[in-house]
Write an enzyme that holds these catalytic residues in place. Structure first.
Site, PDB file in Angstrom:
ATOM      1  N   ASN A 147       0.816  -1.221   0.000  1.00  0.00           N
ATOM      2  CA  ASN A 147       0.000   0.000   0.000  1.00  0.00           C
ATOM      3  C   ASN A 147       0.853   1.277   0.000  1.00  0.00           C
ATOM      4  OD1 ASN A 147       0.882  -0.073   2.633  1.00  0.00           O
ATOM      5  ND2 ASN A 147      -1.107  -0.498   3.544  1.00  0.00           N
ATOM      6  N   ARG A 285       2.996   7.453  11.131  1.00  0.00           N
ATOM      7  CA  ARG A 285       2.547   6.987  12.438  1.00  0.00           C
ATOM      8  C   ARG A 285       2.312   8.205  13.326  1.00  0.00           C
ATOM      9  NH1 ARG A 285       1.138   3.213  10.250  1.00  0.00           N
ATOM     10  NH2 ARG A 285       1.821   1.055  10.471  1.00  0.00           N
ATOM     11  N   GLN A 314      -5.066   3.756  18.456  1.00  0.00           N
ATOM     12  CA  GLN A 314      -6.096   3.529  17.449  1.00  0.00           C
ATOM     13  C   GLN A 314      -6.990   2.381  17.867  1.00  0.00           C
ATOM     14  OE1 GLN A 314      -3.787   5.230  13.527  1.00  0.00           O
ATOM     15  NE2 GLN A 314      -4.439   3.150  13.491  1.00  0.00           N
ATOM     16  N   HIS A 333      -7.515   6.133  10.025  1.00  0.00           N
ATOM     17  CA  HIS A 333      -6.383   5.455   9.378  1.00  0.00           C
ATOM     18  C   HIS A 333      -6.890   4.636   8.183  1.00  0.00           C
ATOM     19  CE1 HIS A 333      -2.354   3.161  10.179  1.00  0.00           C
ATOM     20  NE2 HIS A 333      -2.525   3.479   8.911  1.00  0.00           N
TER      21      HIS A 333
HETATM   22  P1  NAD Z   1      10.111   1.767   3.735  1.00  0.00           P
HETATM   23  O1  NAD Z   1      10.701   0.763   4.650  1.00  0.00           O
HETATM   24  O2  NAD Z   1      10.211   1.569   2.258  1.00  0.00           O
HETATM   25  O3  NAD Z   1      10.734   3.211   4.024  1.00  0.00           O
HETATM   26  C1  NAD Z   1      11.022   3.706   5.263  1.00  0.00           C
HETATM   27  C2  NAD Z   1      12.308   4.514   5.134  1.00  0.00           C
HETATM   28  O4  NAD Z   1      12.503   5.254   6.321  1.00  0.00           O
HETATM   29  C3  NAD Z   1      13.544   3.638   4.950  1.00  0.00           C
HETATM   30  O5  NAD Z   1      14.143   3.960   3.726  1.00  0.00           O
HETATM   31  C4  NAD Z   1      14.443   4.022   6.134  1.00  0.00           C
HETATM   32  O6  NAD Z   1      15.780   4.094   5.792  1.00  0.00           O
HETATM   33  C5  NAD Z   1      13.889   5.380   6.516  1.00  0.00           C
HETATM   34  N1  NAD Z   1      14.157   5.764   7.899  1.00  0.00           N
HETATM   35  C6  NAD Z   1      14.035   4.997   9.006  1.00  0.00           C
HETATM   36  N2  NAD Z   1      14.393   5.700  10.081  1.00  0.00           N
HETATM   37  C7  NAD Z   1      14.718   6.945   9.659  1.00  0.00           C
HETATM   38  C8  NAD Z   1      15.172   8.112  10.319  1.00  0.00           C
HETATM   39  N3  NAD Z   1      15.369   8.138  11.623  1.00  0.00           N
HETATM   40  N4  NAD Z   1      15.412   9.209   9.553  1.00  0.00           N
HETATM   41  C9  NAD Z   1      15.241   9.185   8.226  1.00  0.00           C
HETATM   42  N5  NAD Z   1      14.831   8.088   7.540  1.00  0.00           N
HETATM   43  C10 NAD Z   1      14.575   6.990   8.253  1.00  0.00           C
HETATM   44  O7  NAD Z   1       8.584   1.907   4.167  1.00  0.00           O
HETATM   45  P2  NAD Z   1       7.388   2.613   3.408  1.00  0.00           P
HETATM   46  O8  NAD Z   1       6.625   1.626   2.601  1.00  0.00           O
HETATM   47  O9  NAD Z   1       7.866   3.836   2.734  1.00  0.00           O
HETATM   48  O10 NAD Z   1       6.479   2.963   4.680  1.00  0.00           O
HETATM   49  C11 NAD Z   1       6.947   3.904   5.653  1.00  0.00           C
HETATM   50  C12 NAD Z   1       6.011   3.945   6.837  1.00  0.00           C
HETATM   51  O11 NAD Z   1       4.734   4.437   6.436  1.00  0.00           O
HETATM   52  C13 NAD Z   1       5.691   2.574   7.454  1.00  0.00           C
HETATM   53  O12 NAD Z   1       6.688   2.146   8.344  1.00  0.00           O
HETATM   54  C14 NAD Z   1       4.384   2.854   8.155  1.00  0.00           C
HETATM   55  O13 NAD Z   1       4.629   3.332   9.456  1.00  0.00           O
HETATM   56  C15 NAD Z   1       3.742   3.954   7.317  1.00  0.00           C
HETATM   57  N6  NAD Z   1       2.597   3.447   6.522  1.00  0.00           N
HETATM   58  C16 NAD Z   1       1.364   3.996   6.738  1.00  0.00           C
HETATM   59  C17 NAD Z   1       0.260   3.528   6.019  1.00  0.00           C
HETATM   60  C18 NAD Z   1      -1.103   4.149   6.187  1.00  0.00           C
HETATM   61  O14 NAD Z   1      -2.112   3.544   5.799  1.00  0.00           O
HETATM   62  N7  NAD Z   1      -1.228   5.340   6.734  1.00  0.00           N
HETATM   63  C19 NAD Z   1       0.420   2.486   5.102  1.00  0.00           C
HETATM   64  C20 NAD Z   1       1.695   1.989   4.872  1.00  0.00           C
HETATM   65  C21 NAD Z   1       2.775   2.465   5.602  1.00  0.00           C
END
Ligand code: NAD
Length: 397
Positions: A147, A285, A314, A333
């Site tokens: 997603n 988050r 949540q 959400h």
């Molecule tokens: P991903 O793993 O592809 O990307 C996350 C990135 O964050 C990674 O590249 C990592 O290196 C970076 N990162 C981690 N800690 C960091 C920091 N301290 N500073 C800078 N960068 C940092 O994941 P994604 O698919 O892009 O998803 C990201 C987040 O989005 C998920 O972990 C989840 O919490 C959230 N999400 C929300 C929904 C929603 O419905 N609202 C859906 C999917 C994901």
């Protein structure tokens, strides 16, 4: 025979199945990085159906029962008398969605003596205490990329909704009004603004790509700087420290996972350094920001707007201050649970279960923790230190 416990969000208020707005969804075969969408041996649902609520059962019942497994599905997840907590001690597999998270705290993991696999049907496994999961050698897996584009699309929509003042203008119309001045007095063009992306992972990169044609200045901060050719393609400039990014952006879009380093990243101190009139969009988050600091910054007029779909806890209680704070475009959400996304993460959940039951390796990109350590995509995105519990595991507030 295994016992699979799925915690899903409640059915639509009007009953299940709902009347669908469309008859089909487009077929996507690959993600932008070339990897394939989930490819289980089969699926027992029609893509486009509501699968994430209790009656949708992620389309898993036929598959699980025909293999002799037991499936328990519930939305009742809060407190010791909930179905979730009562069934957990004898469950082999727990499936949860971040939209309606079953918080697997260290305490609950201790009681879940049979638990071997925790699947996040979606992305973001911070509702699982990853330290405790590692101590108990529980595999944690999620459906990476399922997603990410859904969320990136929503992020862009929310940026525009805030900057253009879309929701208050829409409310004027709904209330029978036509005061153009009221609608326009907080409405700006995005063109020319500086937009900063916090974490350019799958979602963050997709947001950068989608915002480029708006003729904005794009900045990003990220744990690992992107290759020069990718930066060039995206037209994005790397900023090593989020503090330097916060100071200069008109819009910040938060795309980082929740872990010890990102918990309350946007607090009073960081917000105070932002330009007056900056906007924040956060679909990552809720605990990436300090809840009350956001309310204060909106009330004082320091922030011009805040939009997000992620809260803590949540479901958000009825008196959560984000429901009533000014200049917000909050939604439940849902950005990652469009019907399109559900088809992918339901298929991905089945793919993970098939691998688990057939003793085959789970795709590395789906793994968050395995054999007592962060693994796969989890090793790149999360931080787990002994004694530094993963925030968001349900023990805060
Ligand atoms: P991903 O793993 O592809 O990307 C996350 C990135 O964050 C990674 O590249 C990592 O290196 C970076 N990162 C981690 N800690 C960091 C920091 N301290 N500073 C800078 N960068 C940092 O994941 P994604 O698919 O892009 O998803 C990201 C987040 O989005 C998920 O972990 C989840 O919490 C959230 N999400 C929300 C929904 C929603 O419905 N609202 C859906 C999917 C994901």
């Amino acid at each position: 025979m295994a016992k699979v416990l799925a915690v899903l969000y409640p059915d639509p208020v009007g009953g299940y199945p709902p009347k669908y707005a469309r008859d089909s969804i487009p077929e996507i075969t690959h993600y932008p990085d070339g990897s394939t969408v989930p490819s289980p041996e089969g699926i027992d649902f029609k893509p486009g159906e509501l699968l994430g609520s209790v009656s949708g059962e992620l389309g898993l019942r036929k598959y699980l029962e025909s293999h002799g497994h037991q499936l328990i599905v519930t939305s009742d997840k809060q407190g010791p008398d909930s179905v979730f907590e009562k069934e957990l001690p004898t469950a082999d597999v727990v499936i949860s969605q971040p939209f309606w998270p079953a918080y697997l705290t260290a305490d609950l993991i201790n009681k879940a003596k049979n638990l071997k696999l925790a699947i996040t049907a979606g992305i973001g496994s911070d509702h699982v205490d990853l330290n405790a999961a590692n101590e108990h050698h529980i595999t944690v897996a999620e459906v990476t990329y399922s997603n990410s584009i859904s969320v990136a699309e929503s992020d862009v929509m929310q940026v525009l909704a805030l900057v253009r003042n879309f929701i208050p203008a829409h409310e004027i119309i709904q209330q029978g009004g036509w005061n153009i001045a009221d609608a326009a007095s907080r409405s700006y063009d995005l063109e020319g603004m500086t937009v900063g992306i916090v974490a350019a992972g799958r979602i963050g990169r997709a947001v950068l790509e989608r915002l480029k044609p708006f003729n904005v200045k794009l900045l990003y901060t990220q744990r690992h700087q992107l290759p020069a050719e990718v930066e060039k393609q995206l037209g994005a400039t790397f900023v090593a420290d989020v503090k330097d990014l916060a100071k200069v952006v008109d819009v910040a879009v938060l795309c980082a996972p929740l872990h010890a380093q990102t918990y309350h990243m946007f607090d009073d101190k960081l917000l105070a350094t932002m330009k007056r009139g900056a906007y924040i969009v956060n679909d990552s988050r809720g605990e990436l920001v300090d809840r009350d600091a956001i309310v204060r910054a909106l009330e004082s007029g320091h922030l011009a707007g805040y939009s997000g779909d992620v809260w803590y806890p949540q479901p958000a209680p009825a008196d959560h201050p984000w429901r009533s704070m000014p200049h917000q475009a909050m939604i439940p959400h849902m950005s990652g649970t469009s019907l399109s996304a559900q088809a992918r993460y339901a298929a991905g959940t089945r793919e993970i279960l098939e691998a688990f039951f057939e003793n085959k390796p789970i795709r590395p990109e789906y793994l968050i923790a395995q054999d007592g350590h962060l693994a796969g995509v989890g090793a790149k995105s999360y931080t787990v230190k002994k004694g530094e519990e993963t925030p968001g595991s349900g023990e805060k507030e």
